[in-house]
Design a protein around this motif. Structure first.
Motif, short mmCIF file in Angstrom:
data_model
loop_
_atom_site.label_atom_id
_atom_site.label_comp_id
_atom_site.label_asym_id
_atom_site.label_seq_id
_atom_site.Cartn_x
_atom_site.Cartn_y
_atom_site.Cartn_z
N GLY A 77 16.81 0.25 5.70
CA GLY A 77 16.95 -1.11 5.19
C GLY A 77 18.25 -1.19 4.42
O GLY A 77 19.33 -0.90 4.95
N THR A 80 18.62 1.48 -0.59
CA THR A 80 18.45 1.64 -2.05
C THR A 80 17.39 2.68 -2.39
O THR A 80 17.08 2.89 -3.56
CB THR A 80 18.04 0.31 -2.73
N GLY A 81 16.79 3.28 -1.38
CA GLY A 81 15.75 4.29 -1.60
C GLY A 81 16.25 5.39 -2.55
O GLY A 81 17.44 5.65 -2.64
N PRO A 139 10.19 -4.59 -7.11
CA PRO A 139 11.04 -3.46 -7.48
C PRO A 139 12.31 -3.98 -8.17
O PRO A 139 12.78 -5.07 -7.85
CB PRO A 139 11.37 -2.80 -6.14
N SER A 140 12.82 -3.18 -9.10
CA SER A 140 14.01 -3.65 -9.82
C SER A 140 15.19 -3.84 -8.88
O SER A 140 16.17 -4.49 -9.22
CB SER A 140 14.37 -2.65 -10.92
N SER A 141 15.09 -3.26 -7.68
CA SER A 141 16.13 -3.42 -6.66
C SER A 141 15.89 -4.66 -5.81
O SER A 141 16.49 -4.80 -4.75
CB SER A 141 16.10 -2.20 -5.75
N THR A 146 14.96 -4.31 1.06
CA THR A 146 14.35 -5.12 2.12
C THR A 146 12.83 -4.95 2.12
O THR A 146 12.30 -3.95 1.64
CB THR A 146 14.86 -4.67 3.50
N GLY A 148 11.16 -4.29 4.68
CA GLY A 148 10.87 -3.12 5.53
C GLY A 148 10.88 -1.84 4.70
O GLY A 148 9.99 -0.99 4.82
N GLY A 149 11.87 -1.71 3.82
CA GLY A 149 11.94 -0.54 2.93
C GLY A 149 10.78 -0.55 1.94
O GLY A 149 10.15 0.48 1.68
N ALA A 152 7.70 0.57 3.77
CA ALA A 152 7.73 2.00 4.11
C ALA A 152 7.54 2.89 2.89
O ALA A 152 7.01 3.99 2.99
CB ALA A 152 9.06 2.33 4.81
N GLY A 209 7.04 4.96 12.84
CA GLY A 209 7.53 3.86 13.65
C GLY A 209 8.47 2.98 12.84
O GLY A 209 8.74 3.26 11.67
N VAL A 210 8.94 1.92 13.51
CA VAL A 210 9.90 1.03 12.86
C VAL A 210 9.28 -0.37 12.79
O VAL A 210 9.01 -0.99 13.83
CB VAL A 210 11.22 0.97 13.67
N PHE A 332 19.44 1.12 -14.50
CA PHE A 332 20.01 2.22 -13.71
C PHE A 332 21.50 2.00 -13.46
O PHE A 332 22.30 2.92 -13.54
CB PHE A 332 19.26 2.40 -12.40
N HIS A 377 7.87 2.92 -16.42
CA HIS A 377 6.84 1.89 -16.20
C HIS A 377 5.69 2.37 -17.09
O HIS A 377 4.75 3.04 -16.62
CB HIS A 377 6.40 1.85 -14.74
N HIS A 422 8.77 5.90 -5.36
CA HIS A 422 10.01 6.16 -4.62
C HIS A 422 9.80 7.00 -3.36
O HIS A 422 10.72 7.19 -2.58
CB HIS A 422 11.04 6.87 -5.51
N ASN A 458 12.45 9.72 12.31
CA ASN A 458 12.76 10.14 10.94
C ASN A 458 12.32 11.59 10.65
O ASN A 458 11.58 11.85 9.70
CB ASN A 458 12.14 9.19 9.91
C1 FAD Z 1 18.57 0.25 -9.08
C2 FAD Z 1 17.32 0.59 -8.32
C3 FAD Z 1 16.09 0.20 -8.82
C4 FAD Z 1 14.92 0.51 -8.11
N1 FAD Z 1 13.72 0.08 -8.62
C5 FAD Z 1 12.59 0.33 -7.93
C6 FAD Z 1 11.33 -0.14 -8.44
O1 FAD Z 1 11.24 -0.76 -9.49
N2 FAD Z 1 10.23 0.15 -7.72
C7 FAD Z 1 10.29 0.83 -6.53
O2 FAD Z 1 9.25 1.05 -5.90
N3 FAD Z 1 11.47 1.28 -6.04
C8 FAD Z 1 12.60 1.04 -6.69
N4 FAD Z 1 13.81 1.49 -6.20
C9 FAD Z 1 13.82 2.25 -4.94
C10 FAD Z 1 14.08 1.39 -3.66
O3 FAD Z 1 14.75 0.21 -3.99
C11 FAD Z 1 12.78 1.09 -2.92
O4 FAD Z 1 12.24 2.29 -2.40
C12 FAD Z 1 12.98 0.09 -1.76
O5 FAD Z 1 11.73 -0.27 -1.22
C13 FAD Z 1 13.85 0.62 -0.63
O6 FAD Z 1 14.17 -0.46 0.22
P1 FAD Z 1 15.44 -0.38 1.17
O7 FAD Z 1 15.47 -1.62 2.00
O8 FAD Z 1 16.65 -0.10 0.39
O9 FAD Z 1 15.02 0.86 2.08
P2 FAD Z 1 15.87 2.14 2.51
O10 FAD Z 1 16.32 2.89 1.31
O11 FAD Z 1 16.89 1.75 3.49
O12 FAD Z 1 14.73 2.98 3.25
C14 FAD Z 1 13.67 3.52 2.52
C15 FAD Z 1 12.66 4.18 3.49
O13 FAD Z 1 12.06 3.18 4.28
C16 FAD Z 1 12.22 3.46 5.67
N5 FAD Z 1 12.39 2.15 6.31
C17 FAD Z 1 13.29 1.19 5.98
N6 FAD Z 1 13.09 0.11 6.75
C18 FAD Z 1 12.06 0.41 7.58
C19 FAD Z 1 11.40 -0.29 8.61
N7 FAD Z 1 11.74 -1.52 8.95
N8 FAD Z 1 10.38 0.34 9.27
C20 FAD Z 1 10.01 1.60 8.95
N9 FAD Z 1 10.60 2.30 7.98
C21 FAD Z 1 11.62 1.71 7.30
C22 FAD Z 1 13.43 4.37 5.74
O14 FAD Z 1 13.38 5.19 6.89
C23 FAD Z 1 13.28 5.16 4.46
O15 FAD Z 1 12.38 6.22 4.67
C24 FAD Z 1 14.98 1.22 -6.89
C25 FAD Z 1 16.23 1.62 -6.39
C26 FAD Z 1 17.38 1.31 -7.09
C27 FAD Z 1 18.69 1.74 -6.53
#
Ligand code: FAD
Length: 484
Positions: A77, A80-81, A139-141, A146, A148-149, A152, A209-210, A332, A377, A422, A458
């Protein structure tokens, strides 16, 4: 696995371009470098190519081609993971879903919305705002990450304390399975029959899966919201106030705490007028019916007063509420003023062990000479110690990894676990045996194999294999080059 320099690989690239268009396939080293990690920067591994589809049909075609050429694929996504989940540690295709951002439908009467997976978390709430509804996991992000993230990772956020994680707010998902077939888990109504495959999929970190579309459950906005900021002489005192509030029978919507180092960074970065001399800052948010909140507010005031709170302030309006939350949600990012990299941990402990955990983490930091900023938290006992470092200082990186491992062990030994939100990704894969027995891990392996017998979806994430220690992927990760 196809050699990226081979003729066969070029054929794959050509076939992918025919499916998603030339502009949606990236192969240049500079472009690929952007996708070499997520927010967890100890693990860097460039994909061999990046594909950006815009529809379920295109995702399906990409997955089928990955199978045809036997190339691993990893959904991504916004990246930001914080556990390296989207990092392509075996190389292959980074399947980036950020161009799939459509809000397909909002059904206010049924409290649901269906969106493509690249929609950001906050865009869902925005699309539903006019109906008095919102998507509760925050999530703070949320402005970047996304759905999707979120799905997942089964993401949570400050309001998880009262509202739960993503799993509690998802009704269904359209998923391209690892063999390229398309299916729907769950549906639009509650309690879909059959085995709970949606429950299995949520939190599976892209290994089963995706997802391409998600139907989320929406929550009506509360009649009233009250947000309080209070300072404490120490995080221990703040932690005790948190326990007292819950013990008094109040479940706030959120209880979040940051320590002095984080507080100072936020104030330096944003000049919010915070008291950066305080030992800790606590945010408590109450929501619900106005009459109930009045009662809860009195309890909260009594509990924080008993623990020597000072500078207590309740937001007078939405603007002040936003300013209070900025202190937490920008934490962060603000730490970047102290060091360029932060290894953010995600340990969980029983709330009653908060003070013990805080002492333990500080001691580990001292022993390994690692600077640690803490975001909690606090209501959930979910700790985010951020271990600050410079990536080019190898000795420091080794100390950070050792300290990180010890902090996770501490959380497990206090009766907690490795991750609150996370995920495991690649970061904690070797720590899985801390909490799961061999037979539990084997059962998870069977489930995964049932979804992905070819092992292309993955690979190298979540479940340890004999190679996880030392060389977990086709790419040598920083952590594996330096220590294990
Ligand atoms: C500043 C900051 C603050 C944050 N705060 C929080 C918080 O408060 N709470 C929290 O839970 N997390 C937090 N996070 C972590 C992160 O934002 C979450 O895990 C978020 O859900 C990841 O989303 P992404 O779209 O960036 O996914 P990505 O980082 O791109 O992917 C994360 C995982 O999801 C999988 N994935 C992505 N899209 C799909 C899809 N469509 N189908 C199947 N698998 C998929 C990827 O393979 C990977 O394993 C924070 C991160 C940052 C940088």
């Amino acid at each position: 696995m196809v050699d990226p320099k081979s003729v066969q690989f070029q054929e794959l690239v050509d076939e992918l371009k025919a499916v998603v268009g030339d502009d949606n396939v990236l192969t240049s080293p500079v472009d690929l470098a952007v996708y070499q990690c997520d927010g967890e920067t100890l693990d860097l591994a460039r994909p061999d190519l990046v594909v950006l589809p815009v529809s379920t049909h295109a995702v399906q075609a990409v997955v089928r081609l990955a199978n045809k050429y036997r190339v691993p694929f990893t959904a991504r996504g916004a990246g930001t993971g914080l556990s390296g989940g989207a990092t392509t540690i075996m190389g292959g295709i980074s399947l980036v879903l950020t161009r799939m951002t459509k809000v397909i439908s909002v059904e206010p009467d049924n409290f649901i919305a269906t969106v493509q997976v690249g929609a950001t978390n906050s865009s869902i709430s925005k699309a539903c705002e006019r109906y008095g509804l919102y998507f509760a996991p925050d999530p703070s992000s949320q402005k970047a990450s996304t759905i999707g993230g979120n799905l997942a990772e089964n993401s949570g956020g400050p309001h998880t304390l009262k509202y739960g994680t993503t799993l509690n707010h998802v009704a269904g998902a359209k998923v391209v399975l690892p063999d390229g077939s398309v299916t729907i888990f769950g549906g639009k109504v509650r309690d879909a029959l059959g085995l709970d495959l949606l429950g299995v999929f949520v939190g599976s970190e892209g290994t089963l899966g995706v997802a391409t579309e998600v139907t989320v459950r929406l929550t009506p906005k509360a009649e009233s919201v009250e947000t309080m900021l209070a300072y404490f002489p120490s995080v221990e005192m703040g932690g005790q106030a948190v326990s007292d509030i819950v013990a008094a029978g109040v479940v706030p919507a959120a209880m979040e705490m940051i320590d002095q180092l984080t507080l100072q960074s936020v104030e330096n970065a944003h000049q919010l007028g915070l008291n950066s001399e305080a030992g800790a800052l606590l945010i408590v948010e109450l929501d619900g019916a106005r009459a109930a909140i009045e009662v809860e507010r009195a309890v909260v005031i009594r509990c924080v007063d008993q623990r020597a709170a000072f500078g207590v302030k309740w937001a007078a309006d939405a603007g002040e509420r936003e300013a209070i939350w900025k202190a937490r949600k920008s934490a962060f990012g603000a730490l970047g003023r102290i060091a360029p990299h932060a290894y953010v941990l995600d340990g969980v402990i029983p709330r009653s062990k908060l003070a013990e955990a805080i002492y333990g983490i500080a001691e580990i930091g001292r022993q390994h000479e690692v600077l640690i900023a803490n975001v909690y938290h606090a209501g959930d006992g979910n700790l985010h110690p951020a271990l600050l470092y410079h990536q080019d200082n190898e000795a420091e990186v080794v100390r950070v990894m050792k300290a990180g491992r010890e902090i996770l062990e501490l959380c497990v030994n206090l009766g907690g676990t490795l991750s609150g939100e996370h995920g495991i990704g690649v970061e904690k894969v070797v720590a899985m045996p801390f909490v799961f027995s061999e037979s539990e891990l084997r059962a998870m392996g069977w489930l995964r194999e049932a979804f992905d017998p070819s092992g292309l979806c993955n690979p190298g994430k979540v479940l340890p294999n004999p190679k996880s220690c030392g060389e977990s992927g086709a790419r040598p990760l920083l952590r594996h080059r330096l220590s294990c």
